[in-house]
Scaffold this active site. Structure first.
Site, PDB file in Angstrom:
ATOM      1  N   LYS A  58       0.851  -1.570  -0.261  1.00  0.00           N
ATOM      2  CA  LYS A  58      -0.340  -0.056   0.131  1.00  0.00           C
ATOM      3  C   LYS A  58       0.414   1.098  -0.042  1.00  0.00           C
ATOM      4  CE  LYS A  58      -3.863   1.852   3.216  1.00  0.00           C
ATOM      5  NZ  LYS A  58      -4.837   1.263   4.138  1.00  0.00           N
ATOM      6  N   SER A  82      -9.839   1.416   3.931  1.00  0.00           N
ATOM      7  CA  SER A  82      -8.859   2.034   2.789  1.00  0.00           C
ATOM      8  C   SER A  82      -8.046   1.378   2.326  1.00  0.00           C
ATOM      9  CB  SER A  82      -8.189   2.777   3.217  1.00  0.00           C
ATOM     10  OG  SER A  82      -7.153   2.156   4.654  1.00  0.00           O
ATOM     11  N   SER A 118      -9.561  -1.615   7.482  1.00  0.00           N
ATOM     12  CA  SER A 118      -8.589  -0.727   6.061  1.00  0.00           C
ATOM     13  C   SER A 118      -8.383  -2.422   5.437  1.00  0.00           C
ATOM     14  CB  SER A 118      -8.063   0.087   7.009  1.00  0.00           C
ATOM     15  OG  SER A 118      -8.963   1.644   6.116  1.00  0.00           O
TER      16      SER A 118
END
Lengths: 491, 483
Positions: free
Chosen positions: B74, B149, B173
């Site tokens: 990420k 997310s 997330s």
């Protein structure tokens, strides 16, 4: 107007830079005067993703100060973030300690008017220093972050200080304490100590007390400025009250003021009511600090005796004068050395004189400390013993001492090689006396005819004998012979 | 191929690391415009590392446990290569001078990082629409969100662009996008994985974890990234078990707790049915299903959005245009420089959370909001402690709904926040949470089952999840057009 009784109330906030090798939350070296932004890493630059890791040494040093200041040590302490935006603060928050300071509720005793005054310590907490904004290029501000993350101990007193002089004494005594403990270099030039006095006064008029608003003078970095700023503020506040009887706490705002060293005045900065909301909250990146008995015990055993106690003991145990004890206990290494010299069996009266009159001067001249002169306790003890048994005169001992840092020779060997072994041979002494009496007829006459001047003249003549003998004469014997000869002359 | 299969194939020289990485790069090339999963791709660097691994395998030299696997991280994890943007304009030009601990560990294990995945700006969001670059799209239906997310990491795995990925989980997330894209995702215990190099959103809640096609792959990645790191004071020193070896642990007498009552308001019927069916699978295999009493669960969302925003307001203070990142062009004086840079650099959701958090920490409000939230958090953690004295794991839905349409909730932040109902309490309590696929709704969209275990009981959690995947095949289903 009837006379006013003025009682100043002064509290101090003092930042002391802790003498750790690395910064509070990263491995960067703490170094004064390095090239700007050369002692930085992602952590102290506040880069994305970095985490602080506590420097345990900073905790050790702070606990030592806390104990020396008779504080209670907080067994469960923590770290808080203090938020404000400033370019020298890379994270835009400072890691500090808010409601659980490392140490609290202590006191520090300082000499004041011949007795000891107890100044209460409210708290002492650890925090990281900010960097520096440099404004010397027109139109732009440069930021040097070498200092960012340097460990500081902020010590806060209660408003127990009642004069500028007392504040000055507090600051110098604190400097002595922290350098003695080795927790700070305490260098004013390097900004290791910064002071912020809080000042107001109680004006007593016709039996009624009025308190002026509290003024905090920001960021003083010399003892002199502390004294001057407090003196100035006391006068300014009294005058302020005299001009306007509503200038009292509650009716007029508390203020932050700055010290203008050129004009020797404080200048208004901002009212306290406009103080920032720092939005303190516990730093989630750091775990709380748990200080157990074992940890406290370890620090206690490292910090054997605090300077005030040791000074008192030196006076009581060794019969030193307050002034001599003060000098010898000024730093821990010197005090340790002094006791090591005594342990060799050297006489305390001579050792203390030599410390204050000889070794300190030699160390100062060489910009070092007595402990780092390169003369160990054994040789210092031998030199004192040579004086005691009369092998060399105190004057000759001076000359020998001057040489000792540069050689490994014993003082006795030096006395021999330098020709300073005291001469007690009457014939040689008489010869030096002849020379001195011939060269100083006027003084000899004074000694004979002016009883008031006699002892001074004799002292002078003896000094001259020591001089012409190159320090080899036994000063006691010289004095006796001079007096004898004068007596004969007057008969 | 799964991560485990890929590693075995490379090790047995049935295929080369270069082939695996090239395939991954080709797939990204082909699908990324449609999916928006990656913010940056480091193709040449990845191929170079793959060639190095192949050379070592050819010479018979030792290689790491993830040798040959193509993975993604990420874009809120720092890498000394490429950029680390957090999908924010304020860091659009930011190049980190150092690698995050997890990046070091992945590369030390010879995983090949092919690129950095898209996310909600600074990991703030549940739909991956709050990226300042482009929204991430769900490969099961590209008109729908993949969750967030860590939407980019989830989609990269679900669409087969990589064999595994790392996400970060502050309030769900990792687990929620895993559920919405039909893959497996783990939020490890707080302190299990070093946060060094993870750009902080809410420091006391953030935790990095793996996303993969199945529990075995997830276990394999966790084994590599878990462990103490002296650079993170909150990372914990307890030993890292061999998670893959423990997957087959005997689960006789397993007791699964289910939160009392229904699964909360707003729960989609089909999600409810799928979760109940999943519990049925466990019951049929000898597990005991009992009620778990978590009385403070109902305060979790309120508590979470106070603590997370408060910490975020402080963590994001450093992005001010002064030292790094993007600085506003025109400004007059330092305050204006701060305001303009932050105004231009942050998106709506980030600003909203900074303002909420700043308010919650303000003098006069701190006690009523932040301090109270901390107290509730303690009570919630105690709820879980008490519950885990009775049960081995606790089960719940991950998300009350399946993947929703892009734009459907973006103007209703409160509705978006409320959808975190099942996930935030895990972060608040600091425990471990696993999301595994447990079915599909009528539109063919994946549904996730959440399993929760006590602190540092990841091996139990993974074994329980693995058992389900031995009995079902939801985790083997792939979205259309995937590779």
């Amino acid at each position: 107007m009837s006379t006013l009784k003025i009682t100043p109330l002064v509290g101090l906030e003092i930042h002391v830079q802790l003498a750790t090798r690395s910064k509070l939350f990263c491995n960067c070296t703490v170094e004064f005067g390095a090239k700007p932004n050369s002692r930085v890493c992602p952590v102290c630059l506040g880069m994305p993703g970095v985490l602080p890791v506590i420097n345990k040494r900073a905790l050790d040093l702070s606990i030592a100060v806390g104990l020396a200041l008779n504080c209670r040590i907080t067994r469960h302490s923590k770290w808080d973030r203090k938020s404000y935006y400033y370019p020298d603060l890379p994270k835009n928050y400072q890691i500090s300690q808010y409601d659980l300071p490392l140490a609290h509720d202590g006191y520090f005793e300082i000499p004041s008017n011949g007795s000891m005054r107890r100044i209460r310590i409210r708290r002492a907490h650890i925090e990281e220093d900010a960097g520096k904004n440099i404004h010397d290029t027109p139109g732009c501000t440069l930021v040097d972050l070498n200092r960012a993350g340097t460990p500081l101990l902020e010590i806060v007193t209660e408003p127990d200080i009642s004069s500028a002089n007392e504040a000055h004494t507090f600051c110098t005594e604190l400097q002595r304490l922290v350098t003695y403990l080795g927790v700070s270099e305490g260098s004013m030039q390097k900004g290791h100590m910064r002071f912020e006095p809080n000042i107001n006064v109680i004006v007593e008029h016709s039996g009624v007390e009025y308190r002026t608003p509290i003024v905090e003078v920001k960021n003083l970095n010399s003892f002199r400025a502390v004294r001057s700023a407090i003196d100035y503020e006391i006068s300014r506040q009294v005058a302020g009250w005299e001009a306007d009887n509503d200038y009292v706490l509650g009716n007029r705002p508390n203020e932050n003021r700055g010290w203008n060293d050129t004009r020797q005045v404080t200048e208004f900065q901002r009212p306290k009511e406009a103080a920032h909301d720092y939005r303190y909250f516990p730093d989630p990146d750091l775990v709380p600090v748990e200080i157990d008995d074992h940890w406290l015990q370890r620090i206690r055993s490292e910090v054997t005796e605090f300077p005030l106690a040791r000074r008192g003991r030196f006076v009581a145990q060794y019969g030193l004068t307050d002034a001599d004890a003060d000098t010898i206990v000024s730093d821990r290494a010197t005090a340790d050395l002094f006791e090591a010299v005594l342990d060799t069996g050297a006489p305390v009266s001579i050792v203390s004189k030599q410390f204050v009159n000889i070794w300190l001067k030699i160390a100062n001249a060489r910009h070092t400390t007595m402990a780092q002169l390169g003369v160990d306790a054994r040789r210092m003890g031998e030199l004192a013993s040579l004086v005691q048994v009369g092998t060399v005169s105190p004057t000759a001992a001076n000359q020998i001492a001057e040489r000792m840092p540069d050689t490994a020779d014993t003082p006795e060997a030096l006395a021999n090689s330098m020709g300073l072994v005291q001469v007690q041979d009457i014939k040689a002494m008489e010869k030096w006396l002849d020379e001195v009496f011939a060269a100083n007829e006027r003084t000899v006459q004074d000694a004979l005819t002016k009883p008031k001047k006699a002892s001074g003249s004799i002292g002078f003549l003896r000094g001259q004998v020591m001089r012409v003998s190159g320090g080899k004469a036994d000063p006691g014997l010289a004095g006796e012979l001079i007096e004898e000869r004068l007596k004969k002359m007057s008969e | 191929m799964t991560l485990t299969e890929t590693i075995a194939a490379v090790r047995a020289k049935r295929c080369s690391a270069v082939e695996v990485v090239q395939q991954s790069l080709d797939a990204i090339e082909k699908h990324n415009e449609r999916l928006g999963a990656f913010i940056s791709v480091e193709g040449e660097r990845a191929l170079q590392r793959a060639r190095d691994i192949d050379a070592r395998i050819a010479k018979g030299e030792p290689v790491g446990p993830l040798a040959g696997a193509a993975v993604a991280v990420k874009d809120n994890m720092c890498t000394a290569f490429g950029t680390t943007t957090c999908a924010s304009q304020i860091l659009s030009n930011f190049r980190s001078p150092y690698d995050a601990a997890v990046v070091e560990r992945l590369e030390a294990a010879d995983a090949v990082i092919v690129g950095k995945t898209n996310l909600d700006e600074f990991a703030m969001g549940s739909s991956s629409e709050n990226s300042s670059y482009c929204p991430v799209r769900n490969p099961w239906d590209t008109t729908r969100v993949p969750g967030g997310s860590s939407g980019g990491s989830a989609v990269a795995v679900a669409a087969g662009l990589v064999q595994g990925a790392l996400g970060s989980d502050t309030g769900g997330s990792i687990r929620q996008p895993a559920a919405l894209t039909g893959i497996t995702g783990l939020k490890p215990t707080y302190g299990r994985v070093s946060r060094h190099g993870l750009v902080a959103f809410a420091s006391s809640l953030d935790q990095i974890g793996p996303l993969a096609r199945n529990v075995r792959d997830t276990a394999c990645l966790l084994k590599v990234i878990a462990g103490h790191d002296p650079r993170d004071s909150t990372s914990v020193g307890c030993a890292v078990p061999d998670y893959t070896a423990l997957l087959g642990a005997d689960l006789k007498g397993l007791t699964i707790g289910v939160a009392a009552g229904d699964f909360g308001k707003g729960l989609n019927d089909e999600v409810c049915k799928a979760v109940e069916a999943a519990l049925g699978v466990y019951r049929d295999n000898g597990a005991r299903i009992v009620e778990a009493h978590l009385p403070h669960m109902k305060y979790a969302i309120a508590c979470y959005y106070l603590i997370a925003t408060a910490e975020a307001s402080s963590n994001l203070a450093r992005y001010d245009g002064v030292h790094y990142g993007v600085r506003a062009d025109r400004h007059e004086g330092i305050v204006d420089l701060y305001c303009a840079s932050r105004d231009q650099g942050f998106g709506q959701e980030v600003k909203r959370r900074i303002m909420l958090g700043t308010f919650a920490l303000s003098s006069g409000y701190y006690d009523a909001y932040y301090l109270k939230a901390l107290k509730v958090r303690t009570l919630l953690a105690r709820d879980f402690e008490a519950a885990f004295e009775q049960v081995d794991v606790i089960a719940s839905p991950v998300s009350p709904v399946t993947a929703f349409k892009l734009g459907e909730k973006i103007d209703d932040p409160l509705a978006m926040y409320l959808a975190d109902i099942h996930t935030t309490s895990v972060n608040l309590a600091g425990i471990a949470g696993l999301s595994i696929p447990c079915g599909f709704d009528a539109d063919g969209l994946p549904i996730g089952l959440q399993l929760m275990a006590p602190h540092f009981a990841e091996e139990r959690l993974l074994a329980v999840g693995h058992q389900f995947q031995c009995l079902t095949d939801y985790h083997t289903k792939h979205p259309p057009q995937s590779t």
